[in-house]
Design an enzyme around this catalytic site. Structure first.
Site, PDB file in Angstrom:
ATOM      1  N   LYS A 102     -15.030   7.406  25.657  1.00  0.00           N
ATOM      2  CA  LYS A 102     -15.493   8.765  25.342  1.00  0.00           C
ATOM      3  C   LYS A 102     -16.728   9.155  26.152  1.00  0.00           C
ATOM      4  O   LYS A 102     -17.387   8.321  26.772  1.00  0.00           O
ATOM      5  CB  LYS A 102     -15.736   8.894  23.834  1.00  0.00           C
TER       6      LYS A 102
ATOM      7  N   ARG B 190     -10.742   1.547  17.344  1.00  0.00           N
ATOM      8  CA  ARG B 190      -9.594   2.253  17.945  1.00  0.00           C
ATOM      9  C   ARG B 190      -9.845   2.339  19.443  1.00  0.00           C
ATOM     10  O   ARG B 190     -10.794   2.995  19.874  1.00  0.00           O
ATOM     11  CB  ARG B 190      -9.499   3.652  17.317  1.00  0.00           C
TER      12      ARG B 190
HETATM   13  N1  HH2 Z   1     -10.460   9.954  18.627  1.00  0.00           N
HETATM   14  C1  HH2 Z   1      -9.466  10.597  19.254  1.00  0.00           C
HETATM   15  C2  HH2 Z   1      -8.235  10.798  18.614  1.00  0.00           C
HETATM   16  N2  HH2 Z   1      -8.023  10.318  17.380  1.00  0.00           N
HETATM   17  N3  HH2 Z   1      -8.794   9.181  15.460  1.00  0.00           N
HETATM   18  C3  HH2 Z   1      -9.776   8.546  14.816  1.00  0.00           C
HETATM   19  N4  HH2 Z   1      -9.577   8.078  13.566  1.00  0.00           N
HETATM   20  N5  HH2 Z   1     -11.004   8.347  15.389  1.00  0.00           N
HETATM   21  C4  HH2 Z   1     -11.291   8.783  16.642  1.00  0.00           C
HETATM   22  O1  HH2 Z   1     -12.436   8.600  17.104  1.00  0.00           O
HETATM   23  C5  HH2 Z   1     -10.266   9.475  17.358  1.00  0.00           C
HETATM   24  C6  HH2 Z   1      -9.008   9.654  16.719  1.00  0.00           C
HETATM   25  C7  HH2 Z   1      -9.652  11.125  20.638  1.00  0.00           C
HETATM   26  O2  HH2 Z   1      -9.370  10.161  21.587  1.00  0.00           O
HETATM   27  P1  HH2 Z   1      -7.964   9.996  22.367  1.00  0.00           P
HETATM   28  O3  HH2 Z   1      -6.824   9.805  21.437  1.00  0.00           O
HETATM   29  O4  HH2 Z   1      -8.148   8.902  23.340  1.00  0.00           O
HETATM   30  O5  HH2 Z   1      -7.813  11.326  23.195  1.00  0.00           O
HETATM   31  P2  HH2 Z   1      -7.060  12.704  22.933  1.00  0.00           P
HETATM   32  O6  HH2 Z   1      -7.561  13.304  21.656  1.00  0.00           O
HETATM   33  O7  HH2 Z   1      -7.398  13.526  24.153  1.00  0.00           O
HETATM   34  O8  HH2 Z   1      -5.596  12.398  22.813  1.00  0.00           O
END
Ligand code: HH2
Length: 283
Positions: free
Chosen positions: A225, A260
Site C-alpha cells: 500500500k 492479508r
Molecule cells: N485492502 C484492500 C482490499 N480489501 N480487506 C481487508 N479486510 N483489509 C484491507 O486492508 C483490504 C481489504 C485493498 O487492497 P487490494 O485488494 O490489494 O487492492 P484493490 O482494492 O485495488 O483490489
C-alpha cells in the site's frame, strides 16, 4: 483480557497461533498492484492453489477494486467474477475462502458457492449485509473505512485516529452480536489506506495493541500500500516487498492474528521465523 485463539468461519475453526497469512486473489482488471493478472477463472483458480501451496491459511477473493478513486462495478458483474473461482477453489483446497465484497447480493452468492468468510471493507454498514451475517455461520471481517472508496482520501480527519477506529470497530462488533452473530465469528481490521493519511496509517499500526485488547482476532492488510511508498519511496506497488514484510512482522508482534498479503511465500517465512523465536524451532 480475552485472548482470541481461534476464529469460527463456517465449517472451519481457524487457529490464530501462529498467525495466519491471508493470500490476496484479485479477480479484477484494475486492482492497484495486480489488476488484470488473474482475471478469468482458470488463471485465478491456479493462482489460488499456488497461494495455498505457498502457505496461505485463507484465500481472499475480490471482484471489485477499492483503490482510492476506483469506480464501482455492478453486483452482477462482481458476482460473475468471483463465484466461479470460489466454487472451484472451495472444492480443491482445504482452507477457508473469503469473499472481499461490500455488496450483500455478491456475498450471498459467494456463500452459496462455498465461501466461509465475508470480508466487508465497508464494515457491515449495510443492514442487508448484517441480515446475511446473522442468517449464516461464516466468519466476518469488519473493516474501518472513512466514507466511500471514491472519495475516502480527500482530506481524511480524525482527532485521535486509534481511539476513533477502535471505538468504531467495537461498536460494529457489538451491533453484529446484538443482531445474533456469535462473537467467535468476528475479526476486526483497522483498514490501512482506507480514508487515512500516511501519519494515520502509521499511528494505527502503532496502536494495534489497543485494537487487539478488544479480544477479537485482528486482521491487517497493508501489503504494497501507499504508506510504504510514502516512507520508502517508489511509485511501483510491486516493488514494496520489504516494506510489506516489515509491516507484517510489526503487525504480528503487536497483536495481529491475520495478515492479508500479495506475497504469501515471503510473508509465511517471516511469520514462521517469528514463531520459532517465540516458541522454539519446532513451532
Ligand atoms: N485492502 C484492500 C482490499 N480489501 N480487506 C481487508 N479486510 N483489509 C484491507 O486492508 C483490504 C481489504 C485493498 O487492497 P487490494 O485488494 O490489494 O487492492 P484493490 O482494492 O485495488 O483490489
Amino acid at each position: 483480557m480475552v485472548v482470541a485463539r481461534t476464529w469460527r468461519c463456517g465449517r472451519f475453526r481457524v487457529a490464530l497461533q501462529p498467525p495466519v497469512v491471508m493470500g490476496i486473489l484479485n479477480v479484477t482488471p484494475d486492482s492497484f498492484s495486480d489488476g488484470g493478472s488473474f482475471a478469468g477463472t482458470p488463471a485465478a483458480v491456479a493462482r489460488g492453489r499456488a497461494l495455498v501451496a505457498e502457505g496461505a491459511g485463507i484465500i481472499d477473493v475480490g471482484g471489485e477494486s477499492t483503490r482510492p478513486g476506483s469506480s464501482e462495478v455492478s453486483s452482477a458483474e462482481e458476482a460473475e467474477r468471483v463465484c466461479p473461482v470460489i466454487e472451484r477453489l472451495a472444492g480443491e483446497v482445504d482452507v477457508p475462502i473469503s469473499v472481499d465484497t461490500r455488496h450483500a447480493e455478491v456475498a450471498r452468492s459467494a456463500l452459496a458457492a462455498g465461501a466461509s468468510i465475508i470480508n466487508d471493507v465497508s464494515g457491515f454498514r449495510d443492514p442487508a449485509m448484517v441480515e446475511l451475517a446473522a442468517m449464516s455461520d461464516v466468519g466476518l471481517v469488519v473493516m474501518h473505512m472513512l466514507g466511500e472508496p471514491r472519495a475516502m482520501q480527500a482530506e481524511p480527519r480524525y482527532d485521535d485516529v486509534v481511539a476513533e477506529v477502535t471505538a468504531y470497530l467495537a461498536g460494529q462488533a457489538a451491533m453484529l452480536v446484538s443482531a445474533g452473530v456469535a462473537r467467535e465469528r468476528i475479526a476486526l481490521d483497522p483498514g490501512i489506506g482506507f480514508g487515512k493519511t500516511t501519519e494515520h496509517n502509521l499511528a494505527l499500526l502503532r496502536g494495534l495493541p489497543e485494537l487487539a485488547s478488544l479480544g477479537y482476532p485482528v486482521l491487517v492488510g497493508a501489503s504494497r500500500k501507499s504508506v510504504i511508498g510514502a516512507v520508502l519511496g517508489g511509485a511501483d506497488p510491486r516493488k514494496r516487498l520489504e516494506g510489506s514484510l516489515a509491516i507484517a512482522a510489526w503487525s504480528v508482534l503487536n497483536g495481529a492474528h491475520v495478515v492479508r498479503v500479495h506475497d504469501v511465500a515471503a510473508t509465511e517465512k517471516v511469520t514462521r521465523m517469528l514463531a520459532a523465536i517465540e516458541q522454539g524451532a519446532g513451532a
